[in-house]
Design a protein around this motif. Sequence first.
Motif, PDB file in Angstrom:
ATOM      1  N   LEU A  30       0.940  -1.254   0.121  1.00  0.00           N
ATOM      2  CA  LEU A  30      -0.018  -0.062   0.034  1.00  0.00           C
ATOM      3  C   LEU A  30       0.922   1.349  -0.096  1.00  0.00           C
ATOM      4  O   LEU A  30       0.499   1.993  -0.659  1.00  0.00           O
ATOM      5  N   TRP A  31       1.858   1.354   0.943  1.00  0.00           N
ATOM      6  CA  TRP A  31       2.965   2.509   0.814  1.00  0.00           C
ATOM      7  C   TRP A  31       3.469   2.478  -0.701  1.00  0.00           C
ATOM      8  O   TRP A  31       3.708   3.807  -1.198  1.00  0.00           O
ATOM      9  N   ALA A  36      -1.538   6.344  -5.867  1.00  0.00           N
ATOM     10  CA  ALA A  36      -2.560   5.862  -6.387  1.00  0.00           C
ATOM     11  C   ALA A  36      -3.736   5.633  -5.361  1.00  0.00           C
ATOM     12  O   ALA A  36      -4.897   5.956  -5.769  1.00  0.00           O
ATOM     13  N   ASN A  37      -3.294   5.260  -4.199  1.00  0.00           N
ATOM     14  CA  ASN A  37      -4.251   5.012  -3.120  1.00  0.00           C
ATOM     15  C   ASN A  37      -4.373   6.211  -2.186  1.00  0.00           C
ATOM     16  O   ASN A  37      -5.335   5.914  -1.317  1.00  0.00           O
ATOM     17  N   GLY A  38      -3.591   7.021  -2.106  1.00  0.00           N
ATOM     18  CA  GLY A  38      -3.702   8.206  -0.960  1.00  0.00           C
ATOM     19  C   GLY A  38      -3.363   7.811   0.120  1.00  0.00           C
ATOM     20  O   GLY A  38      -3.496   8.491   1.210  1.00  0.00           O
ATOM     21  N   HIS A  60      -7.207   4.251   6.407  1.00  0.00           N
ATOM     22  CA  HIS A  60      -7.311   2.965   6.243  1.00  0.00           C
ATOM     23  C   HIS A  60      -8.911   2.522   6.246  1.00  0.00           C
ATOM     24  O   HIS A  60      -9.338   1.557   5.459  1.00  0.00           O
ATOM     25  N   THR A  61      -9.646   3.108   7.226  1.00  0.00           N
ATOM     26  CA  THR A  61     -11.081   2.646   7.094  1.00  0.00           C
ATOM     27  C   THR A  61     -11.706   2.930   5.845  1.00  0.00           C
ATOM     28  O   THR A  61     -12.509   2.426   5.209  1.00  0.00           O
ATOM     29  N   ALA A 140      -7.934  -4.909   4.271  1.00  0.00           N
ATOM     30  CA  ALA A 140      -7.847  -4.252   3.179  1.00  0.00           C
ATOM     31  C   ALA A 140      -7.713  -5.399   2.030  1.00  0.00           C
ATOM     32  O   ALA A 140      -6.550  -5.827   2.084  1.00  0.00           O
ATOM     33  N   GLY A 141      -8.501  -5.204   0.800  1.00  0.00           N
ATOM     34  CA  GLY A 141      -7.956  -5.955  -0.242  1.00  0.00           C
ATOM     35  C   GLY A 141      -8.539  -7.487  -0.061  1.00  0.00           C
ATOM     36  O   GLY A 141      -8.363  -8.326  -1.110  1.00  0.00           O
ATOM     37  N   THR A 142      -9.252  -7.754   1.036  1.00  0.00           N
ATOM     38  CA  THR A 142      -9.558  -9.275   1.144  1.00  0.00           C
ATOM     39  C   THR A 142     -10.875  -9.546   1.549  1.00  0.00           C
ATOM     40  O   THR A 142     -11.404 -10.674   1.610  1.00  0.00           O
ATOM     41  N   ALA A 143     -11.741  -8.427   1.377  1.00  0.00           N
ATOM     42  CA  ALA A 143     -13.179  -8.738   1.995  1.00  0.00           C
ATOM     43  C   ALA A 143     -13.886  -9.694   1.013  1.00  0.00           C
ATOM     44  O   ALA A 143     -14.650 -10.613   1.300  1.00  0.00           O
ATOM     45  N   GLY A 144     -13.767  -9.492  -0.350  1.00  0.00           N
ATOM     46  CA  GLY A 144     -14.335 -10.506  -1.332  1.00  0.00           C
ATOM     47  C   GLY A 144     -13.844 -11.896  -1.167  1.00  0.00           C
ATOM     48  O   GLY A 144     -14.893 -12.936  -1.040  1.00  0.00           O
ATOM     49  N   ARG A 145     -12.683 -12.121  -0.738  1.00  0.00           N
ATOM     50  CA  ARG A 145     -12.103 -13.500  -0.549  1.00  0.00           C
ATOM     51  C   ARG A 145     -12.683 -13.993   0.639  1.00  0.00           C
ATOM     52  O   ARG A 145     -12.977 -15.166   0.639  1.00  0.00           O
TER      53      ARG A 145
END
Length: 207
Positions: A30-31, A36-38, A60-61, A140-145
């Motif tokens: 993320l860093w 791109a991600n702010g 992050h939230t 972050a990034g794993t909710a769908g999985r």
Amino acid sequence: METFDGRPYATRAELSARAGYKGDATLRALWTDREANGHPPACRIGRTLYWDLEEWERWHTAYRRQRNGVDYSGSPDEELAPVEQARVLGVEESAISRYRRYPPPGWPAPVREELLSGGGTREFRTRRQLWAYADAGPRAGTAGRRAAYEARVALAAEALDAVPGRGAGETAKALAEEHGGHWTTWRSAVTGARKLRPVPGGRSRRG
């Protein structure tokens, strides 16, 4: 944790622990992609990077909410029936029904139950409860999985109930044939489902 100008600052390892990540690989990524991600800026002391804890947690939230498919609109204290709960979380209504038998970690207790004319009850939860569940569980990034895995575990539990005594491998292959995907993926779900099943004496397999 350090305090600068009265504000708490945390290292990457400390942020990873607070967010529930295993290791710091996700936060490093993320860093790296911060343009791109702010991602909030860091300050360096010696060889260590620190981030303003409050600023980072707000970011992050928001970052996680953009990716978890949850509807955050509406009154937080509105009590919702299962079909509406599913709509808020972005899942099928059948998933909410399965959660009643096999609740995932952190699934909130209902605020009230309504008796149905045909027997049984309908459970109501508030939007606030559902939002807290979504915010606390997925990383972050794993909710769908995570949601997909929980759905597979619930289906695996139903398959185990339907054919008692069938082996894990056979159950996994049957699920793969019925729902698609590789049987080894379903084997992991079967293992998860078996951990939730009671054992003689009334205890679960957990612990």
